[in-house]
Every structure is written in structure tokens, then in C-alpha cells.
Design a protein around this motif. Sequence first.
Motif, short mmCIF file in Angstrom:
data_model
loop_
_atom_site.label_atom_id
_atom_site.label_comp_id
_atom_site.label_asym_id
_atom_site.label_seq_id
_atom_site.Cartn_x
_atom_site.Cartn_y
_atom_site.Cartn_z
N HIS A 95 0.86 -1.19 0.00
CA HIS A 95 0.00 0.00 0.00
C HIS A 95 0.90 1.24 0.00
O HIS A 95 1.83 1.34 0.81
N PRO A 96 0.62 2.20 -0.91
CA PRO A 96 1.54 3.34 -1.02
C PRO A 96 1.66 4.17 0.25
O PRO A 96 2.65 4.89 0.43
N GLY A 97 0.68 4.06 1.14
CA GLY A 97 0.73 4.87 2.36
C GLY A 97 1.51 4.22 3.49
O GLY A 97 1.67 4.79 4.57
N MET A 132 3.69 6.27 5.85
CA MET A 132 4.52 7.29 5.19
C MET A 132 4.03 8.65 5.69
O MET A 132 2.83 8.82 5.91
N SER A 133 4.92 9.59 5.76
CA SER A 133 4.46 10.86 6.34
C SER A 133 3.78 11.78 5.32
O SER A 133 2.95 12.59 5.69
N HIS A 134 4.09 11.64 4.03
CA HIS A 134 3.58 12.65 3.10
C HIS A 134 2.41 12.20 2.25
O HIS A 134 2.15 12.75 1.20
N THR A 135 1.72 11.17 2.66
CA THR A 135 0.57 10.73 1.86
C THR A 135 -0.70 10.83 2.71
O THR A 135 -0.63 10.95 3.93
N THR A 136 -1.85 10.74 2.05
CA THR A 136 -3.11 10.74 2.80
C THR A 136 -3.16 9.44 3.58
O THR A 136 -3.03 8.36 2.98
#
Length: 626
Positions: free
Chosen positions: A521-523, A548-552
Motif C-alpha cells: 500500500h503506497p501509504g 509514510m508521512s507525506h501521503t493521505t
Amino acid sequence: MNNRANYEAIYRRSITDRSGFWQEQAAFIDWATPFDQVLDYSRPPFARWFVNGTTNICYNAVDRHLAERGDQTAILWVSTEVDCRQQISYRQLYRQVNEMASLLVELGIGAGDRVLIYLPMIPEAIIAMLACVRIGAVHSVVFGGFAALALASRIDDASPKLVITADAGMRGGKVAPYKPLLDAGLAAVTVAKPKVLVINRGLASEPHPIAGEIDYHQAVARHAGQEVAPVWVESSHPSYILYTSGTTGKPKGIQRDTGGHMVALRMSMRYIYGVEPGDVMFAGSDIGWVVGHSYIVYAPLLTGATTLLYEGLPIRPDPGIWWSLVADYKVNCLFTSPTAIRLLKKTGVEWIHKYDLSSLRTLFLAGEPLDKETHRWVNEALHGPVIDNYWQTETGWPILTNFAGLGLMDLKFGSPTLPSFGYETLLLNGVTGEPVGAHTKGSLMIRPPLPPGCMTTVWNNDQAFVNTYFSRYQEPLYATFDYALYDEDGYFFIMGRDDDVINVAGHRLGTREVEEALCSHPGVAEAAAVGIKDDLKGQEIEAFVVLMSHTTPPTVEELKNVVARQIGGIAKPKYLHIVSSLPKTRSGKVIRRAILAIAEGRDPGELPTIEDSKTLEVIRDAIRER
Ligand code: PRX
């Protein structure tokens, strides 16, 4: 001689005179050409059994019975999902298997080619397996509970020429898609796309097959009455590959041979399960697991018994369904998992006592630790005997067991009794490698050669076979990856896995597979999964995820569903927590052992290599939110 002494004598011979013991067992199988050597162990740890003997599994499981029991039921199919009962005699099975084999030949499948089978619990699943081995093709059955990415990784590894699937199955009264999951899996494969054969049950809302795919019913109709001669293969020819989870991320293809496989299963029916030709066996498992391969399909049919194939849940339409089947079809031997019995235990003993179970001689339980209380409860409910047997996908048949056929030894609740024939078991201290004494936990190892029927290698990867299973100690011993102990009578007790394999309701899963699904999952930045104790299912999955810190940020439910979509519903974590960090060693390895201890309410103990002990608090805080 009492039963224990009788067992001891045969067991000893199975270790000291392997060739003599197995040569006698091989007489229960028909060979086209006799073998000229029982065991070739010139290339340890690779063992070859019944060297240069040629034979065929389908011939032994079907053709051989026609003369004596052609009209006997081979497969009894009961589906409480589509409300159908069907009896298929050995003669009818012969016809259907030949027709499917003829279709496979037309589709260009030959000896050594792989065929992936992704089917619900329908007779065509067994027919497809038998049709493959009839022509020397190697099947790889994938459990219906697995989803797209699990399918893709198996297709990539086995590179099958053909996939056999269905439009859909039913689970608990709801349509369970098969074909759409396969489509999603095929979209992700990197090898050449296999042909697709679809058994259309008319259950899915969208039409199947689609362009380019083959409709099984239409295609097989063209082969009505066709016969295909069994292809005689050398004993070590692979009969099937079955993927199973280990410590590493990718499931391994367990490869089984032909001759050893048959001899071992036939022996197990006589001595362990006590099932004779004409008896009825009901293994409440799934054909996608090793219990299904061995004890729904091959062992009963090789024996000339009747196998009951059940599509449905053990508690639907009511918790008496299995017992009603035992009564209706005079089942002699029942086999299932401890979880299924714990589920039935919750519904009450009256469901068992409602039916005439006089035909039932023995209940066998395997696949996960059987707790004393459940063992005692079901043994009393059925008036015994209930036999706990311990084994693995790798071995294909019991490593530790009691022997219903040979003569039962005393039962001890919670114990799978003693080593089965041909298994030279050792219990070693994990650190020193020294044998442990009674009542001391050790790693359960087997001194090779592994007996017939066990895995012969990892598909396409001999090195993985050696490195994974035989490299723990100086002496190349087979590692089961289980902890065990034995008592003053030599009885074994299994204490659980010593690696990162989770066992949810008898379903074997790797923590790494779950973590990799979450990390796709990209997050998600990183993830840790552990198997926590559960009263019903043995273990449940609990996962901890750092985002991740920079995703929704994804929601907890979304992340759980990623796992269900990729691996399958059985791998969906029961609990999932989003956390700020994970406990790691200074070299950056996640300390799952500490996470598991905290998740189970235990003290994680000394952790000299931990980088930041505050991360333990993070896990403690997280589990408070359950
Ligand atoms: O940990 C052991 C557990 O299940 C593992 C093997 O799972 P699988 O490959 O799916 O094969 C199941 C075949 C029955 C083992 O390494 N296991 C299996 N049977 C038992 C068991 N644990 C305790 N008691 C058992 N009877």
C-alpha cells in the motif's frame, strides 16, 4: 505382544531396515515395471524411493479398482452450499477422468507440464487432479481462500501451461468469486500467460468464460467416451507441487514424487487411519491444503475406499451437519482440524448425540496444536478414540501419531503420541544442538533420509531444499520448525513453531507475506505482523503499521482489506494498529518476538540489542486500543 511393543518392533525395523520395511509396503501398489532399488541415498539429503520402478497414480487410484469395485461409490459429493448430493462410482470416475485427460491432451498438456487448479470443493477438482497425474502432468492446487497475488506468485513460480478454475463457489450461502480473482492474478504474472479452462457453475452474475478461454462443459463433451492410456512414469517423477508458507516472504513449492507418495499414503491408511477398501472416509478439509490432497483425494482412492467431498461450512445449516453425514453415509473415519472441533464444542454436545454414529471408528485431528480440553471433550462425546496426528505439507502424512489400524496405544490428551514409521525424530536444544531429555522443550528434527511420500525437493530450487530444511546444525538434519517435548513415556507434545509461521485455524501463513501485502500500500512505510494466541482459531493475526508521512493516511479497515484482497480472507488481520515506530535491533531488524510477547500480555524479557526501548511502549499503547 501388547500394542506398544508391537509398534516399537515395527518402528525399529522401519529405521534399521528401511529397504525391507518399505519394500513390503510397495506391494500394495501396482507397478508397470518393478523398481530395482528401494532407496537411493547417494546424494544426501535427496532421497529417491523405488528407483526405476514405473507406475501411475491415476491407474492405482481408479483403473485398478474397476474389476472388483467398479460400482462402489468412489466420491460422495455433498454440497450444503448449492444443495446437492451426488455419488460417483469408480466406473463413472474412470470415465470422467479419461474424458478430462483427453481434453488436457488436446490442449497440449503432456508429461511434466504444470497445471494450476483453482477450484471450489466440487468433484471436478478431484477429476482434474487425477486427469493430470494420468498423463504425467504436475498439478498445483491453490486453496480457494487465496486471492489474486497469492495466485500470481504461484503461477510465476510454477509457470503452468493451463489453469483450471470455476466461475464461482459459494461460502456460507454467498457467492465467492473465483474467476475474477484469477483474472486479477493473471494481470500481475510475469511468465507466459497460461490457457484458462473454466467450469461454469452458473453461480456468477457476469458470464464466464470470456473470449479466449475454454468452457469446460462444452469442451469435454467432445471427448465423451474417450480413453487415455495412463502414462507410466518413473517413481521419482513429480506428481504435484503444493505451495506453503515459510519464514521467507515467498511460499515454497513442495514437490512430491509418484511412487513414494503412493506407497506412504497406502501404508498410512492401513496402519494409522485403519481404513480398508470399501470403507468411507470423510476429511473435512479443503483440497487446496495438504490434508485434502492426501486424505480427501489420494489415500482413500488408492485404498479403494469411498471419499466424502463436502462443500460447505461445519455449522450450516446447523452444527449437526457433519454428524448427520456420518450417520447418512456410514462414515468410518473422520478427519478434521482442532479449530473445527472447538467451533462445534461451543454449539454443544447435543448435536453429536443426536445422530447414530455407530459406523464411526476414529476421529483424527491435525493441522495445529490440539489443546487437552478439546481433546478430552470430543473423546468423551464420541466415546473415543480421537487421534491427534502431527505433520506438515512437507511430509504429506503423519510424523507423529497413534495407530488405529495397527492397534491403538494409550491416548494422552494433547499429545500426538509417537513417531510414525520411517521418521527418525530427534529433539535438540536450539543453541547447543545437544539432545534434550524428557520434559524439556527442544527443536524437533528428523534424521534423513526422509521416508517415502515426503517432499523430494523445492520445485525448481534444490538449493532452497537444502538451505531451508537441512542447514540448522553441523549434521544435515531436517528441521520441522516446531518446538516439542516428550514425557516419561516418550509421548510427544508440540509447542508451536520456532519460526515466523502463523497458524490461523490450521491455515499456515507467513508473517512476511502479510507484511509484504501491507507494505504494497503506497501509504505504508513498514509493517510487522505476529500470530497471537486465540481460544478458537489457535492463532489470530495482529499487525502494526508505520505510515509514510507525506501521503493521505489510509484507514485501519482499508489496510486490513489490502491483505484480504492480495492474499485472501484467511490472512486478514484481526487487529491492526497504526503506530509511530516498531521495536528494532540496532541493525534494523524488527523484533517480532518482543511485539508478540507484549501483544500476548507477556514480559518481552531482556532485549540487549534493541535500538530504542521506548518503541516497546508504543506497542503497549497500541494494544490498549483493541
Ligand atoms: O506447526 C505444526 C502444525 O502445522 C504445521 C504444518 O502445517 P501444514 O503444512 O499446513 O500441514 C498440516 C498437515 C496436518 C506444523 O509445522 N501442526 C500440524 N499438525 C499439528 C500441528 N501442531 C500441533 N499438533 C498437530 N497435530
